[in-house]
Design an enzyme around this catalytic site. Structure first.
Site, PDB file in Angstrom:
ATOM      1  N   ASP A 138     -13.019   0.145 -25.024  1.00  0.00           N
ATOM      2  CA  ASP A 138     -13.847   0.428 -23.770  1.00  0.00           C
ATOM      3  C   ASP A 138     -12.780  -0.656 -22.872  1.00  0.00           C
ATOM      4  OD1 ASP A 138     -16.092   1.069 -23.078  1.00  0.00           O
ATOM      5  OD2 ASP A 138     -16.286  -0.988 -22.383  1.00  0.00           O
ATOM      6  N   SER A 139     -12.697   0.017 -21.578  1.00  0.00           N
ATOM      7  CA  SER A 139     -11.370  -0.860 -20.599  1.00  0.00           C
ATOM      8  C   SER A 139     -12.460  -0.277 -19.192  1.00  0.00           C
ATOM      9  CB  SER A 139     -10.091  -0.044 -20.722  1.00  0.00           C
ATOM     10  OG  SER A 139      -9.653   1.466 -20.405  1.00  0.00           O
ATOM     11  N   PHE A 168      -4.503   6.754 -14.176  1.00  0.00           N
ATOM     12  CA  PHE A 168      -5.169   7.204 -14.291  1.00  0.00           C
ATOM     13  C   PHE A 168      -5.978   6.627 -14.018  1.00  0.00           C
ATOM     14  CE2 PHE A 168      -7.051   5.772 -18.266  1.00  0.00           C
ATOM     15  CZ  PHE A 168      -5.338   5.637 -18.982  1.00  0.00           C
ATOM     16  N   GLY A 169      -7.162   7.096 -13.572  1.00  0.00           N
ATOM     17  CA  GLY A 169      -8.733   6.508 -13.477  1.00  0.00           C
ATOM     18  C   GLY A 169      -7.774   5.236 -11.637  1.00  0.00           C
ATOM     19  N   THR A 182     -14.056   7.882 -29.832  1.00  0.00           N
ATOM     20  CA  THR A 182     -13.961   8.640 -29.057  1.00  0.00           C
ATOM     21  C   THR A 182     -14.439  10.252 -28.299  1.00  0.00           C
ATOM     22  OG1 THR A 182     -12.924   8.885 -26.254  1.00  0.00           O
ATOM     23  CG2 THR A 182     -11.611   8.865 -27.594  1.00  0.00           C
ATOM     24  N   HIS A 191      -2.975  -4.535 -19.124  1.00  0.00           N
ATOM     25  CA  HIS A 191      -4.115  -4.775 -20.195  1.00  0.00           C
ATOM     26  C   HIS A 191      -4.624  -3.648 -21.846  1.00  0.00           C
ATOM     27  CE1 HIS A 191      -5.178  -1.501 -17.514  1.00  0.00           C
ATOM     28  NE2 HIS A 191      -6.392  -1.387 -18.455  1.00  0.00           N
ATOM     29  N   LYS A 212       5.017   0.279 -17.119  1.00  0.00           N
ATOM     30  CA  LYS A 212       3.930  -0.039 -17.523  1.00  0.00           C
ATOM     31  C   LYS A 212       2.807  -0.609 -18.735  1.00  0.00           C
ATOM     32  CE  LYS A 212      -1.196   1.988 -16.483  1.00  0.00           C
ATOM     33  NZ  LYS A 212      -2.316   2.942 -17.147  1.00  0.00           N
ATOM     34  N   GLY A 218      -8.068  13.399 -23.731  1.00  0.00           N
ATOM     35  CA  GLY A 218      -7.252  12.922 -23.393  1.00  0.00           C
ATOM     36  C   GLY A 218      -7.198  11.419 -24.160  1.00  0.00           C
ATOM     37  N   ASN A 235     -13.259  11.638 -25.816  1.00  0.00           N
ATOM     38  CA  ASN A 235     -11.855  12.396 -24.248  1.00  0.00           C
ATOM     39  C   ASN A 235     -10.827  12.908 -25.433  1.00  0.00           C
ATOM     40  OD1 ASN A 235     -10.389  11.871 -22.682  1.00  0.00           O
ATOM     41  ND2 ASN A 235     -11.212  10.557 -21.385  1.00  0.00           N
TER      42      ASN A 235
END
Lengths: 200, 200
Positions: free
Chosen positions: B75-76, B159-160, B15, B187, B182, B19, B17
């Site tokens: 990938d999510s 997030f997201g 990745t 997932h 969480k 974060g 990213n």
């Protein structure tokens, strides 16, 4: 769970093609108790991915979920450098619904000529294999053999694009080679060697 | 080779990213020596597959080949039943180049309303993880958590799409829940549990 396939284990082959079932069963050396997705009446998923590995994974996972058994799928094809990797994942589809590979091979020849490239241009066969556990992990491997295109097609052994593929360092096409000689170097043999090293 | 990841092993996170690198490194409990594809200057492949598993596999294999190291990719995304699984693999893309998830959540709300469905309709988060060895096999797992859409969005944690997702059996959105609560059901946690069972 350990990522291992045990001898005698029941395995669903994620294909509806009887010829491919026989071929895969033979390669697996009767090590497993194999049944095909066709025999189990499982639905045939659409091959929507853009890579051999992606389509093998998609087919294995679909069969594992629908059948509740460990599933093995393969996806393979011929890629021509001059055609940016085509026919690639569309190798079977270029043969049409009648599975006419003479037509598919002519199509490759025409496209190479249109691209202004030599008919003996570089190409390779790829075979991706995926093993998926129901609701569990999947393992994906890929084997590849490099060669050159050969026109006109030669030999009536093998199947698919074998008559237009001469492996690097060889003089005979896959369509002319003894099955044992082809099996010692083919993309499918290389993929199975990786699968065995990982899972058997 | 055995399909195992050894403690202390060098692992490239596929990745760019920062974060996500921090988050993955944290989940991996500093078990491995992680470096990101961004830090290594590896190219970012186009995510051309149609499934979470396919895209995770594609990213892990690309990083493993380019970096010559074992690679981990994820990938999510969020899938809404009323939208036939959208945004799904396009979850990040719905947020646009500015990664504006307030915009992405409004977009989900509008599409649900257009479809004439209840705003509390069924949805689920999926996380696919893939580990690939250079020129070797890859292992792919998937975790999923089911829930219902929640409008207006609630909570500023996570997030997201977390503020519009309430897991089945719960009253708080992922955006309102304590991180530990969480992480016990997400997932991503479920996918990592499968990966650990298979490879650690």
């Amino acid at each position: 769970m350990a990522l291992k396939l045990d001898p005698g284990q029941r395995l669903v082959l994620a294909t509806h093609n009887a010829g491919k079932v026989r071929e895969l069963a033979q390669i697996l050396e009767n090590r497993f108790e194999v049944v095909s997705a066709g025999e189990l009446g499982l639905p045939e998923p659409e091959e929507t991915e853009t890579t051999f590995a992606g389509n093998a994974l998609l087919k294995a996972r679909a069969a594992a979920e629908a059948g509740g058994l460990v599933a093995l799928a393969d996806d393979s094809g011929l890629s021509a450098a001059a055609l940016d990797g085509a026919p690639g994942i569309f190798s079977a589809r270029w043969a049409g619904p009648g599975k006419d590979f003479a037509l598919a091979m002519r199509h490759v020849e025409e496209r190479i000529a249109e691209a202004g490239r030599r008919l003996e241009d570089a190409c390779w066969f790829t075979c991706a294999l995926a093993v998926a556990w129901p609701d569990g992990p999947a393992v994906v491997v890929e084997g590849r053999v490099d060669g050159r295109l050969t026109f006109p097609p030669r030999g009536d052994r093998g199947f698919g694009y074998d008559p237009i593929f001469t492996p690097d360092g060889g003089a005979l096409t896959f369509g002319e080679m003894e099955p044992a000689a082809k099996d010692a170097m083919s993309h499918r043999a290389r993929a199975f060697a990786k699968l065995k090293a990982a899972l058997f």
